[in-house]
Design a protein around this motif. Structure first.
Motif, mmCIF file in Angstrom:
data_model
loop_
_atom_site.group_PDB
_atom_site.id
_atom_site.type_symbol
_atom_site.label_atom_id
_atom_site.label_comp_id
_atom_site.label_asym_id
_atom_site.label_seq_id
_atom_site.Cartn_x
_atom_site.Cartn_y
_atom_site.Cartn_z
ATOM 1 N N PHE A 63 41.741 -3.661 12.864
ATOM 2 C CA PHE A 63 40.579 -4.523 13.039
ATOM 3 C C PHE A 63 39.420 -4.042 12.167
ATOM 4 N N ASN A 64 39.145 -2.751 12.195
ATOM 5 C CA ASN A 64 38.020 -2.205 11.420
ATOM 6 C C ASN A 64 38.217 -2.390 9.916
ATOM 7 N N GLN A 65 39.438 -2.223 9.436
ATOM 8 C CA GLN A 65 39.714 -2.436 8.015
ATOM 9 C C GLN A 65 39.474 -3.898 7.645
ATOM 10 N N CYS A 66 39.945 -4.790 8.486
ATOM 11 C CA CYS A 66 39.784 -6.223 8.228
ATOM 12 C C CYS A 66 38.307 -6.599 8.181
ATOM 13 N N MET A 67 37.545 -6.107 9.139
ATOM 14 C CA MET A 67 36.115 -6.429 9.174
ATOM 15 C C MET A 67 35.372 -5.804 7.980
ATOM 16 N N ALA A 68 35.811 -4.638 7.544
ATOM 17 C CA ALA A 68 35.191 -4.019 6.366
ATOM 18 C C ALA A 68 35.441 -4.868 5.124
ATOM 19 N N ILE A 69 36.644 -5.394 4.994
ATOM 20 C CA ILE A 69 36.951 -6.262 3.850
ATOM 21 C C ILE A 69 36.095 -7.528 3.923
ATOM 22 N N SER A 95 40.949 -7.057 21.283
ATOM 23 C CA SER A 95 40.363 -6.884 22.605
ATOM 24 C C SER A 95 39.189 -7.850 22.727
ATOM 25 N N LEU A 96 38.687 -8.025 23.934
ATOM 26 C CA LEU A 96 37.522 -8.884 24.125
ATOM 27 C C LEU A 96 36.333 -8.348 23.336
ATOM 28 N N LYS A 97 36.165 -7.046 23.329
ATOM 29 C CA LYS A 97 35.054 -6.427 22.597
ATOM 30 C C LYS A 97 35.172 -6.712 21.098
ATOM 31 N N VAL A 102 33.577 -10.022 16.250
ATOM 32 C CA VAL A 102 33.809 -11.004 15.184
ATOM 33 C C VAL A 102 32.854 -12.178 15.370
ATOM 34 N N ALA A 103 32.783 -12.687 16.593
ATOM 35 C CA ALA A 103 31.926 -13.843 16.875
ATOM 36 C C ALA A 103 30.468 -13.539 16.540
ATOM 37 N N LYS A 104 30.007 -12.374 16.910
ATOM 38 C CA LYS A 104 28.619 -11.994 16.661
ATOM 39 C C LYS A 104 28.326 -11.866 15.162
#
Length: 157
Positions: A63-69, A95-97, A102-104
């Motif tokens: 997840f963190n890698q994807c968001m960094a990209i 996870s919900l968090k 992502v939504a935020k």
């Protein structure tokens, strides 16, 4: 000038160029899905590079890698599309968090509300009424705030 020498140089340069533009080449730490600096690509080409790499690697990314990209995208619409890949296409269920993160991070109202709805849908058996209402209140469009609020209070146990 010797034509064999020129042909050899061009062949070597072509091979280096192919290697440099290969999204499958092993990235250095912190440079996952980043185009090589020497490539001299335009902004849209760099984003296309990142997007192609993201789509090829989505099954193995965290997840963190994807968001960094996604955060490294230079155009906001490309960043939104990349965040949608993080929301929908990673092999590990968020996870919900993570889903709320992502939504935020969404910049546009439509995609932010879509992501919040997805968080509610994916977690509808485990989300608490308060967590659901928090997501509902964070929606951008009043109609979505109202509809999600009703869902949270009437449909969740």
């Amino acid at each position: 000038m010797d034509t064999r020498w020129l042909t050899t140089v061009l062949t070597i340069l072509t091979a280096l160029n192919i290697f440099a533009f290969s999204a499958d080449a092993a990235p250095a730490q912190g440079t996952l899905c980043q185009p090589p600096r020497h490539a001299k690509l335009a902004m849209d080409q760099r984003d296309n590079w990142r997007e192609d790499c993201l789509k090829k690697r989505k099954a193995t990314l965290t997840f963190n890698q994807c968001m960094a990209i996604a955060s490294s995208m230079e155009y906001s619409n490309n960043a939104e599309d990349a965040r949608m890949v993080c929301l929908y296409d990673l092999s590990k269920t968020l996870s919900l968090k993570e889903c709320a993160q992502v939504a935020k991070s969404m910049e546009y109202a439509d995609s932010g509300d879509e992501a919040r709805w997805e968080c509610i849908r994916k977690n509808n058996t485990t989300i608490s009424k308060n967590q659901c209402l928090k997501l509902a209140k964070a929606m951008s469009y009043p109609a979505n705030v109202q509809r999600a609020g009703q869902y949270c209070t009437q449909e969740l146990k």
